[in-house]
Design a protein around this motif. Structure first.
Motif, PDB file in Angstrom:
ATOM      1  N   THR A 117      33.734  36.176  36.450  1.00  0.00           N
ATOM      2  CA  THR A 117      34.902  35.119  36.632  1.00  0.00           C
ATOM      3  C   THR A 117      36.142  36.148  36.153  1.00  0.00           C
ATOM      4  O   THR A 117      36.144  37.020  35.361  1.00  0.00           O
ATOM      5  N   GLY A 118      37.340  35.846  36.748  1.00  0.00           N
ATOM      6  CA  GLY A 118      38.531  36.666  36.720  1.00  0.00           C
ATOM      7  C   GLY A 118      38.379  38.172  37.177  1.00  0.00           C
ATOM      8  O   GLY A 118      38.753  38.897  36.560  1.00  0.00           O
ATOM      9  N   GLY A 119      37.539  38.336  38.435  1.00  0.00           N
ATOM     10  CA  GLY A 119      37.061  39.301  38.876  1.00  0.00           C
ATOM     11  C   GLY A 119      38.189  40.236  39.494  1.00  0.00           C
ATOM     12  O   GLY A 119      37.635  41.356  40.227  1.00  0.00           O
ATOM     13  N   GLY A 120      39.251  39.569  39.665  1.00  0.00           N
ATOM     14  CA  GLY A 120      40.318  40.319  40.539  1.00  0.00           C
ATOM     15  C   GLY A 120      41.412  41.424  39.867  1.00  0.00           C
ATOM     16  O   GLY A 120      41.884  41.995  40.732  1.00  0.00           O
ATOM     17  N   ARG A 121      41.044  41.580  38.767  1.00  0.00           N
ATOM     18  CA  ARG A 121      41.953  42.544  37.934  1.00  0.00           C
ATOM     19  C   ARG A 121      41.417  42.715  36.645  1.00  0.00           C
ATOM     20  O   ARG A 121      40.617  42.134  36.225  1.00  0.00           O
ATOM     21  N   GLY A 122      42.040  43.932  36.191  1.00  0.00           N
ATOM     22  CA  GLY A 122      41.801  44.171  34.836  1.00  0.00           C
ATOM     23  C   GLY A 122      40.291  44.397  34.577  1.00  0.00           C
ATOM     24  O   GLY A 122      39.635  45.072  34.952  1.00  0.00           O
ATOM     25  N   ILE A 123      39.803  44.088  33.306  1.00  0.00           N
ATOM     26  CA  ILE A 123      38.426  44.072  32.961  1.00  0.00           C
ATOM     27  C   ILE A 123      37.507  43.455  33.871  1.00  0.00           C
ATOM     28  O   ILE A 123      36.529  44.164  34.027  1.00  0.00           O
ATOM     29  N   GLY A 124      37.705  42.423  34.549  1.00  0.00           N
ATOM     30  CA  GLY A 124      37.024  41.858  35.467  1.00  0.00           C
ATOM     31  C   GLY A 124      36.884  42.651  36.854  1.00  0.00           C
ATOM     32  O   GLY A 124      35.789  42.845  37.099  1.00  0.00           O
ATOM     33  N   LYS A 125      37.742  43.148  37.206  1.00  0.00           N
ATOM     34  CA  LYS A 125      37.900  44.103  38.371  1.00  0.00           C
ATOM     35  C   LYS A 125      36.733  45.304  37.954  1.00  0.00           C
ATOM     36  O   LYS A 125      36.070  45.631  38.852  1.00  0.00           O
ATOM     37  N   ALA A 126      37.215  46.111  36.950  1.00  0.00           N
ATOM     38  CA  ALA A 126      36.197  47.063  36.443  1.00  0.00           C
ATOM     39  C   ALA A 126      34.873  46.862  36.407  1.00  0.00           C
ATOM     40  O   ALA A 126      33.901  47.400  36.630  1.00  0.00           O
ATOM     41  N   ALA A 130      29.263  38.053  42.880  1.00  0.00           N
ATOM     42  CA  ALA A 130      30.332  37.277  43.378  1.00  0.00           C
ATOM     43  C   ALA A 130      31.567  37.219  42.106  1.00  0.00           C
ATOM     44  O   ALA A 130      31.664  37.165  41.404  1.00  0.00           O
ATOM     45  N   ILE A 131      32.779  37.532  43.117  1.00  0.00           N
ATOM     46  CA  ILE A 131      34.060  37.923  42.449  1.00  0.00           C
ATOM     47  C   ILE A 131      34.574  36.473  42.338  1.00  0.00           C
ATOM     48  O   ILE A 131      35.431  36.027  43.342  1.00  0.00           O
ATOM     49  N   ALA A 132      34.537  35.846  41.299  1.00  0.00           N
ATOM     50  CA  ALA A 132      35.366  34.751  40.866  1.00  0.00           C
ATOM     51  C   ALA A 132      36.574  34.790  40.450  1.00  0.00           C
ATOM     52  O   ALA A 132      36.885  35.178  39.280  1.00  0.00           O
ATOM     53  N   GLU A 133      37.649  34.371  41.304  1.00  0.00           N
ATOM     54  CA  GLU A 133      38.972  34.634  41.151  1.00  0.00           C
ATOM     55  C   GLU A 133      39.934  33.729  41.690  1.00  0.00           C
ATOM     56  O   GLU A 133      39.704  33.144  42.626  1.00  0.00           O
ATOM     57  N   ILE A 134      40.712  33.339  40.818  1.00  0.00           N
ATOM     58  CA  ILE A 134      41.789  32.079  41.073  1.00  0.00           C
ATOM     59  C   ILE A 134      42.977  32.623  41.955  1.00  0.00           C
ATOM     60  O   ILE A 134      43.548  32.008  42.919  1.00  0.00           O
ATOM     61  N   ASN A 135      43.240  33.862  42.050  1.00  0.00           N
ATOM     62  CA  ASN A 135      44.189  34.457  43.079  1.00  0.00           C
ATOM     63  C   ASN A 135      43.573  35.264  44.130  1.00  0.00           C
ATOM     64  O   ASN A 135      42.610  36.258  44.078  1.00  0.00           O
ATOM     65  N   ASP A 136      43.919  34.506  45.436  1.00  0.00           N
ATOM     66  CA  ASP A 136      43.257  35.065  46.643  1.00  0.00           C
ATOM     67  C   ASP A 136      43.535  36.395  46.956  1.00  0.00           C
ATOM     68  O   ASP A 136      42.674  37.359  47.362  1.00  0.00           O
ATOM     69  N   THR A 143      38.215  30.585  42.407  1.00  0.00           N
ATOM     70  CA  THR A 143      37.471  29.486  41.487  1.00  0.00           C
ATOM     71  C   THR A 143      38.707  29.442  40.417  1.00  0.00           C
ATOM     72  O   THR A 143      39.551  30.425  39.991  1.00  0.00           O
ATOM     73  N   ASP A 144      38.714  28.282  39.994  1.00  0.00           N
ATOM     74  CA  ASP A 144      39.709  27.907  38.783  1.00  0.00           C
ATOM     75  C   ASP A 144      38.803  27.377  37.803  1.00  0.00           C
ATOM     76  O   ASP A 144      38.382  26.289  37.769  1.00  0.00           O
ATOM     77  N   ILE A 145      38.428  27.996  36.754  1.00  0.00           N
ATOM     78  CA  ILE A 145      37.549  27.664  35.579  1.00  0.00           C
ATOM     79  C   ILE A 145      38.188  26.631  34.776  1.00  0.00           C
ATOM     80  O   ILE A 145      37.436  26.182  33.811  1.00  0.00           O
ATOM     81  N   ALA A 146      39.342  26.178  34.833  1.00  0.00           N
ATOM     82  CA  ALA A 146      39.798  25.031  34.168  1.00  0.00           C
ATOM     83  C   ALA A 146      39.374  23.679  35.200  1.00  0.00           C
ATOM     84  O   ALA A 146      39.713  22.542  34.477  1.00  0.00           O
ATOM     85  N   GLN A 147      38.770  23.810  36.123  1.00  0.00           N
ATOM     86  CA  GLN A 147      38.167  22.625  36.803  1.00  0.00           C
ATOM     87  C   GLN A 147      36.763  22.668  37.055  1.00  0.00           C
ATOM     88  O   GLN A 147      36.215  23.838  37.796  1.00  0.00           O
TER      89      GLN A 147
END
Length: 257
Positions: free
Chosen positions: A12-21, A34-40, A62-66
């Motif tokens: 989750t949050g795989g689109g940038r930062g630590i998640g991307k790395a 599976a890159i779960a990320e809220i930002n397309d 993915t929005d993990i708030a939902q």
């Protein structure tokens, strides 16, 4: 790392930062991700980059708030890869507030940083039970253990995650599902770079030299995202097969001071 090749991981949050790395690191170890990320935009870019490197990956908005979004994320992962072996709970929302935080700000911070993590675990566990084992790594923070100004909401959420990691590990151990957390210190992600430049006019080099940032670590620098990602990969791997309920500090010795 032992036992990673061929496994299926959700980050989750795989689109940038630590998640991307972490996505990049896991792909290098042969994991299907599976890159779960809220930002397309960022999610699709990571997917494109890793596919170009030969990775078997897919982007799932993915929005993990939902909770319904979390359930769809897990279902889509199983549709794509057939199973779930690893969950990396990394998505985060930082609300820079102290005692003046509103009820809405508290609810938003806890919804993502605590409840969202718990629901991701809830929906992945059934799939891991079907496999017969699993590994979950929560990305916490050293601020779960030390206080800093304007981090009340963040530190509170990460402190809750510390106890949740231990409790989940106890609950899931009978199913051979390990639950651990990494607790990074200051890490030079895109958000960190933007924050320190806009608030203090610092570059990576000057942040490393600043007495309250890089200078506050025993190693006298901030971390690169890949350094946190390698610790995450270790806890997810069979190399850490006898480690569960652990909150692993990856903070350059900050909490030792």
């Amino acid at each position: 790392m032992k036992g990673l090749k061929g496994k299926v991981a959700i980050v989750t949050g795989g689109g940038r930062g630590i998640g991307k790395a972490t996505c990049k690191t896991l792909v290098e170890y042969g994991v299907n991700v599976a890159i779960a990320e809220i930002n397309d935009e960022t999610g699709q870019q990571v997917e494109s980059d890793l596919r170009a490197q030969g990775g078997d990956v897919c982007f799932i908005k993915t929005d993990i708030a939902q909770e319904e979004s979390i359930a769809a994320m897990v279902a889509r992962t199983v549709e794509q890869f057939g199973r779930v072996d690893i969950l990396i709970n990394n998505a985060v929302l930082f609300v820079p507030q102290g005692i003046e935080a509103t009820a809405a700000e508290w609810e938003t911070a806890l919804r993502v940083n605590v409840i969202g993590y718990a629901l991701c675990i809830k929906h992945c566990v059934a799939k891991m039970k079907a496999v017969g084992k699993g590994a979950i790594v929560n990305v916490s923070s050293n601020l779960a253990f030390v206080a800093q100004p304007d981090c009340l909401l963040y530190s509170t959420a990460k402190s809750a995650l510390t106890c949740m990691t231990k409790s989940m590990a106890m609950e899931l151990a009978p199913f051979h599902i390990r639950v651990n957390a990494v607790c990074p210190g200051t890490t030079w992600t895109e958000l960190c770079e933007k924050y320190y430049w806009e608030t203090m006019g610092l570059t990576r080099e000057t942040a490393d030299q600043h007495p309250q940032i890089g200078g506050a670590q025993l190693l006298k620098r901030v971390a690169e995202p890949i350094e946190i990602a390698e610790a995450i990969a270790f806890l997810a791997s069979d190399s850490a097969s006898f480690i569960t309920a652990e909150n692993l500090m990856v903070d350059g010795g900050y909490t030792a001071l």
